[in-house]
Design a protein around this motif. Structure first.
Motif, short mmCIF file in Angstrom:
data_model
loop_
_atom_site.label_atom_id
_atom_site.label_comp_id
_atom_site.label_asym_id
_atom_site.label_seq_id
_atom_site.Cartn_x
_atom_site.Cartn_y
_atom_site.Cartn_z
N GLY A 76 -1.89 -14.26 12.81
CA GLY A 76 -2.30 -15.80 13.52
C GLY A 76 -3.99 -16.50 13.54
N LEU A 77 -4.38 -16.08 14.20
CA LEU A 77 -5.57 -15.93 15.16
C LEU A 77 -6.71 -15.47 13.68
CD1 LEU A 77 -5.47 -14.06 18.34
CD2 LEU A 77 -5.83 -16.34 17.99
N SER A 78 -6.03 -14.65 12.72
CA SER A 78 -7.03 -14.45 11.67
C SER A 78 -6.91 -16.05 10.82
CB SER A 78 -6.54 -13.01 11.14
OG SER A 78 -5.63 -13.55 10.55
N ILE A 79 -5.88 -16.46 10.95
CA ILE A 79 -5.83 -18.01 10.36
C ILE A 79 -6.63 -18.62 10.18
CG2 ILE A 79 -3.78 -19.10 8.79
CD1 ILE A 79 -2.05 -17.16 9.48
N ARG A 133 -3.10 -8.21 7.74
CA ARG A 133 -2.15 -9.23 7.35
C ARG A 133 -1.88 -9.26 6.03
NH1 ARG A 133 -1.30 -14.33 6.17
NH2 ARG A 133 -3.05 -14.11 5.16
N TYR A 134 -2.67 -9.43 4.51
CA TYR A 134 -1.92 -9.69 4.36
C TYR A 134 -1.84 -8.64 3.06
CZ TYR A 134 -1.93 -10.70 -1.52
OH TYR A 134 -1.45 -10.52 -2.63
N LEU A 184 -5.19 1.96 1.45
CA LEU A 184 -4.34 3.11 2.31
C LEU A 184 -3.33 2.31 2.04
CD1 LEU A 184 -6.67 3.69 5.30
CD2 LEU A 184 -6.30 5.57 3.02
N GLY A 185 -3.45 0.78 2.15
CA GLY A 185 -2.43 0.02 1.73
C GLY A 185 -1.57 0.14 1.10
N GLY A 186 -2.20 0.69 -0.02
CA GLY A 186 -0.45 0.98 -1.22
C GLY A 186 -1.29 -0.74 -2.23
N TYR A 187 -2.04 -0.96 -1.99
CA TYR A 187 -2.50 -1.58 -3.48
C TYR A 187 -3.21 -1.09 -4.31
CZ TYR A 187 -5.36 -6.54 -4.95
OH TYR A 187 -6.36 -7.37 -6.02
N GLY A 316 0.50 -3.10 12.43
CA GLY A 316 0.00 -2.50 13.38
C GLY A 316 -1.40 -1.15 12.79
N LYS A 317 -0.43 -0.25 11.55
CA LYS A 317 -1.32 0.97 11.47
C LYS A 317 -2.85 0.15 10.35
CE LYS A 317 3.08 3.28 10.45
NZ LYS A 317 2.36 4.88 11.23
N LEU A 318 -2.41 -0.87 9.40
CA LEU A 318 -3.39 -1.08 9.31
C LEU A 318 -4.87 -2.16 10.30
CD1 LEU A 318 -1.37 -2.71 5.63
CD2 LEU A 318 -2.53 -0.24 6.24
#
Length: 398
Positions: A76-79, A133-134, A184-187, A316-318
């Motif tokens: 939420g803080l990033s938004i 987050r995304y 790393l996030g699988g994109y 958390g990992k990302l």
């Protein structure tokens, strides 16, 4: 004081490495600041040391405060922070004034306190949290490139474009870190290759525009060209001078160094207390000191990977990788510049170099990592409590 230490949570190794780096930084900063006093004629060595200590004290306050925030709150803080960061970047780029004779397109001056603030450093941390987050949101989902343009690549594009005119190295490093995190996030890799191609085209277009209107961007493109040309061919007198002085300092250091505070090249090397402080460290503490410092950054990288691996949530990992990896990557770039393995970039040595924004934003990122490690500790302790609780064991068997 005892109660304060009891309230410190998170990975103790990270706390220890950060504290050791911060304590050690007082020695080279105090030594190298004599350049600012006797060559530049700015302040006193004790004044620079006190300022550095104050910045570190506030930085550790940031670490302590941020590491108390639950990890999932950063979504939420990033938004909330993203539109604020974009506004700050626009304001910083548009102000078009100078601060202490330097181009102010990287900094804004904070009212009342008088400190200058480099908004791109804050933007980098916020953007990495936004991307984490995304990626966590779309994990295990089939997503098209079109669906990811607005929520992912538009903020990335805006932040990097606003940083690029004044600070190419930060924009390039941030773009690379985003690509690494997305990988790393699988994109999908095929989409990442398209983004790289688009980035190259945008950079080419920017250079052409800057060449056509050189007054628009204060000849920053010419500076990039000179530094790259200097690295490849030794064509830039200013960059050559900095690198040559850095190499002389490193050569004078030898194996064991000349001793704390005994650097001679600090009076000839520009930015000796910030961008080229690693050369001064090697001159005073030798190859041994330089390798020990490198070891601590590698240890920090190792603990960041451990914390990321131990986290149970994808976010958390990302998050840990996204905000933690750039700290170590920036340190490696700073060291590589000092030994002429990389063109001059203007990147500081995290937690060592003098400078307010870089210290604070590094501390902010470390606080986020420690927040994630605190969550790991709580989950592990709850598991141990369940294992020793007869009712919990019985309910699990039932």
């Amino acid at each position: 004081m005892i109660q304060f230490f009891k309230n410190i949570k998170g990975d103790k190794a990270i706390w220890g490495v950060v504290a050791l780096l911060a304590l050690f930084s007082f020695l080279p900063v105090y030594s190298a600041s004599s350049n600012l006093v006797y060559v530049v004629g700015k302040g006193t060595t004790m004044g620079h040391l006190v300022k550095h200590g104050l910045l570190l004290f506030l930085g550790f306050g940031i670490i302590y405060g941020v590491h108390k925030i639950p990890t999932h709150f950063f979504k939420g803080l990033s938004i909330i922070a993203m539109p604020i960061v974009l506004g700050l970047l626009v304001y910083t780029l548009a102000q078009g004034t100078t601060i202490d004779g330097a181009n102010a397109s990287r900094w804004i001056r904070l009212p009342l306190v008088g400190f200058t603030f480099q908004t791109s450093n804050l933007a980098a941390v916020v953007l990495m949290i936004w991307v984490a987050r995304y990626l966590a949101k779309i994990k295990d989902k089939t997503i098209t490139f079109k669906e990811s343009i607005l929520p992912l690549w538009l903020p990335v594009f805006l932040v990097i474009v606003l940083i690029l005119p004044a600070n190419f190295s930060t924009a390039a490093i941030l773009f690379f870190m985003v690509l690494v995190l997305c990988f790393l996030g699988g994109y999908p890799i095929k989409y990442l290759l398209g983004i790289v191609g688009s980035g190259v085209l945008c950079l080419t277009f920017f250079i052409l525009v800057a060449k056509a209107a050189p007054d628009l961007f204060s000849n920053r493109v010419d500076t990039w060209e000179r530094r790259i040309d200097s690295f490849l061919n030794g064509a830039d007198t200013e960059a050559d001078y900095q690198i040559e002085q850095a190499k002389i300092a490193i050569a004078r250091g030898g194996i064991m160094g000349s001793g704390a505070g005994k650097s001679r090249m600090k009076n000839f090397l520009p930015q000796s207390s910030s961008d080229f402080i690693y050369a001064i460290i090697i001159e005073e503490y030798g190859l041994v000191g330089g390798l020990v410092l490198l070891f601590f950054y590698l240890l920090l990288l190792f603990r960041i990977v451990v914390v990321a691996n131990a986290n149970t949530s994808i976010f958390g990992k990302l998050l840990v990788v996204g905000v933690g990896l750039p700290i170590v990557f920036q340190a490696f770039i700073n060291m590589a510049v000092a030994v002429e393995l990389f063109p001059v970039t203007g990147q500081t040595l995290p937690l060592i170099s003098s400078g307010g924004t870089s210290i604070w934003m590094t501390c902010l990122a470390i606080g986020v990592v420690l927040s994630a490690s605190t969550k790991n500790e709580k989950e592990q302790s709850s598991v141990k409590e369940d294992e020793t609780n007869p009712l919990a064991v019985l309910s699990g068997q039932l």
